[in-house]
Design an enzyme around this catalytic site. Structure first.
Site, short mmCIF file in Angstrom:
data_model
loop_
_atom_site.label_atom_id
_atom_site.label_comp_id
_atom_site.label_asym_id
_atom_site.label_seq_id
_atom_site.Cartn_x
_atom_site.Cartn_y
_atom_site.Cartn_z
N THR A 22 0.85 -1.19 0.00
CA THR A 22 0.00 0.00 0.00
C THR A 22 0.89 1.24 0.00
O THR A 22 2.04 1.19 0.42
CB THR A 22 -0.93 0.03 1.22
OG1 THR A 22 -0.17 0.22 2.42
CG2 THR A 22 -1.73 -1.26 1.32
N ALA A 24 1.99 2.61 -2.71
CA ALA A 24 3.03 2.20 -3.65
C ALA A 24 3.38 3.24 -4.69
O ALA A 24 4.31 3.04 -5.48
CB ALA A 24 2.60 0.92 -4.36
N SER A 25 2.68 4.36 -4.72
CA SER A 25 2.87 5.31 -5.82
C SER A 25 4.02 6.28 -5.62
O SER A 25 4.41 6.99 -6.54
CB SER A 25 1.58 6.10 -6.06
OG SER A 25 1.23 6.84 -4.89
N SER A 26 4.60 6.32 -4.39
CA SER A 26 5.71 7.25 -4.16
C SER A 26 6.51 6.80 -2.94
O SER A 26 6.11 5.89 -2.21
CB SER A 26 5.20 8.69 -3.94
OG SER A 26 4.50 8.79 -2.71
N GLY A 27 7.66 7.44 -2.74
CA GLY A 27 8.44 7.25 -1.53
C GLY A 27 8.86 5.82 -1.26
O GLY A 27 9.34 5.10 -2.15
N ILE A 28 8.68 5.38 -0.01
CA ILE A 28 9.09 4.05 0.42
C ILE A 28 8.38 2.97 -0.36
O ILE A 28 8.99 1.97 -0.78
CB ILE A 28 8.84 3.88 1.93
CG1 ILE A 28 9.78 4.79 2.73
CG2 ILE A 28 9.01 2.43 2.35
CD1 ILE A 28 9.43 4.88 4.20
N GLY A 29 7.08 3.13 -0.58
CA GLY A 29 6.32 2.13 -1.32
C GLY A 29 6.82 1.96 -2.73
O GLY A 29 6.94 0.83 -3.23
N SER A 153 7.49 4.21 12.77
CA SER A 153 8.30 5.42 12.70
C SER A 153 9.12 5.56 13.97
O SER A 153 8.75 5.04 15.02
CB SER A 153 7.40 6.65 12.53
OG SER A 153 8.14 7.86 12.69
N TYR A 166 0.73 12.79 13.93
CA TYR A 166 1.45 11.70 13.26
C TYR A 166 2.07 10.76 14.28
O TYR A 166 1.92 9.53 14.19
CB TYR A 166 2.52 12.28 12.34
CG TYR A 166 3.37 11.24 11.66
CD1 TYR A 166 2.91 10.56 10.54
CD2 TYR A 166 4.64 10.93 12.13
CE1 TYR A 166 3.69 9.60 9.91
CE2 TYR A 166 5.43 9.97 11.52
CZ TYR A 166 4.95 9.31 10.40
OH TYR A 166 5.71 8.36 9.79
#
Length: 345
Positions: A22, A24-29, A153, A166
């Site tokens: 999940t 998945a479209s940017s960053g870590i994913g 985190s 957060y």
């Protein structure tokens, strides 16, 4: 059977796995998807940004990988159920579920609206709960071990200023992960539960955040790790049952000092975190965030400034604890021999 006599769970090799990611479209994913695809895994890519998912899936397919995409808001349980159903329909099931989707809010606790807080919890906490429950049910029903990997985190181990919403959502996720891990272990369920504790990571996380600040949220003047370091930890846990994976000595240090020297960490956070969580640029408007709608996709990195690390040696040491301990012992003995006074004949 005595727990000490039980065989450890045996997870499939990545090349034999179907992995749900999940966010998945940017960053870590995004980094995890590309790394997993390069190692032969079949992928189910989920996020709200349909356009980015289509491009990513085509990119991976053009490189010879097998990948499908599912547009989903993990804050909606029916959307998460759709992810699982699509994975089962397409591939017959899945072997690792990565609860990675997340978003932040930058602003002091008394300024952030309750509506925004609840919306962020939908993504950061409830999305992971929905995904975890579905994955556990799937692994138990088929009787073949699988992994659930929740992305926490360093602020889930130690609270911080400005990102109180957060941090509290990650505290909740950490508590849920620890609790369900014990319950599943008690019943000998075929499920590996891993909590990943990233430090400060160079992703578009800050650009996607909802900001109540005058200056743009950013990792600033601090140690910053690449998203590939988190991806490395995630994929190791997908093959090897691990309780926790800390990405960066920074994350481990914050957790340890926060537990044993809480007042010291209070003062350290108050001294450093007000000035290292924003850049010198004016902040984007609250509406221009990924809290209620998809953020821009296909970027692994953000616009952070600081000490950029190439990888996380702590992750590499965690992958090989015995070898790391032996090396540490050897280095320690060598240093002791070098500095200790020699006895006279």
């Amino acid at each position: 059977m005595d727990a000490s006599m039980e065989k450890p769970l045996s997870l499939k090799k990545l090349a034999d796995q179907v992995i749900v990611i999940t966010g998945a479209s940017s960053g870590i994913g995004l980094a995890t998807a590309r790394m997993a695809a390069a190692r032969g895994a079949r992928l189910v890519l989920a996020a709200r940004n349909e356009h980015a998912l289509k491009i990513l899936a085509n990119e991976l397919k053009n490189n010879g990988s097998s990948a499908i995409w599912v547009r989903a808001d993990v804050g909606r349980e029916e959307d998460v159920k759709h992810i699982a159903a699509t994975a089962i329909k397409t591939f017959g099931g899945f072997d690792t579920w990565v609860n990675n989707a997340g978003v932040s809010i930058f602003g002091e606790a008394m300024d952030v609206s309750i509506e925004d807080m609840k919306r962020m919890y939908d993504t950061n906490f409830w999305g992971a709960v929905y995904g975890t429950r579905l994955a556990v049910q799937h692994y138990k029903s088929r009787g073949v071990p699988g992994a659930v990997i929740n992305i926490g985190s360093l602020f889930g181990d130690r609270g911080t200023v400005i990102q109180s919403t957060y941090a509290s959502s990650k505290f909740a996720l950490h508590g849920f992960t620890e609790s369900i891990r014990m319950e599943l272990e008690k019943e000998h369920a075929p499920v590996s539960i891993t909590l990943v504790h990233p430090g400060r990571i160079d992703t578009p996380y800050n650009e996607h955040a909802r900001s109540y600040l005058k200056k743009q949220p950013a990792h600033y003047m601090s140690m910053i790790y690449p998203p590939q370091a988190v991806a490395e930890a995630i994929l190791f846990a997908a093959e090897h049952p691990k309780r926790d994976m800390y990405v960066g000595s920074q994350a481990k240090m914050v957790a340890v000092l926060g537990r044993f020297l809480p007042r010291f960490m209070d003062k350290l956070m108050e001294l450093t975190m007000y000035r290292t969580q924003h850049s010198d640029r004016p902040s984007k408007s609250k509406a221009d965030s990924a809290l209620y709608h998809p953020g821009y996709g296909l970027h692994e990195r953000g616009t952070n400034k600081g000490w950029m690390r190439r990888n996380s040696y702590y992750v590499k040491m965690s992958k090989y604890p015995l070898a790391s301990a032996a090396i540490a012992a050897f280095v320690g003995a060598a240093l002791w021999a070098a500095v200790s006074p020699r006895q006279k004949d």
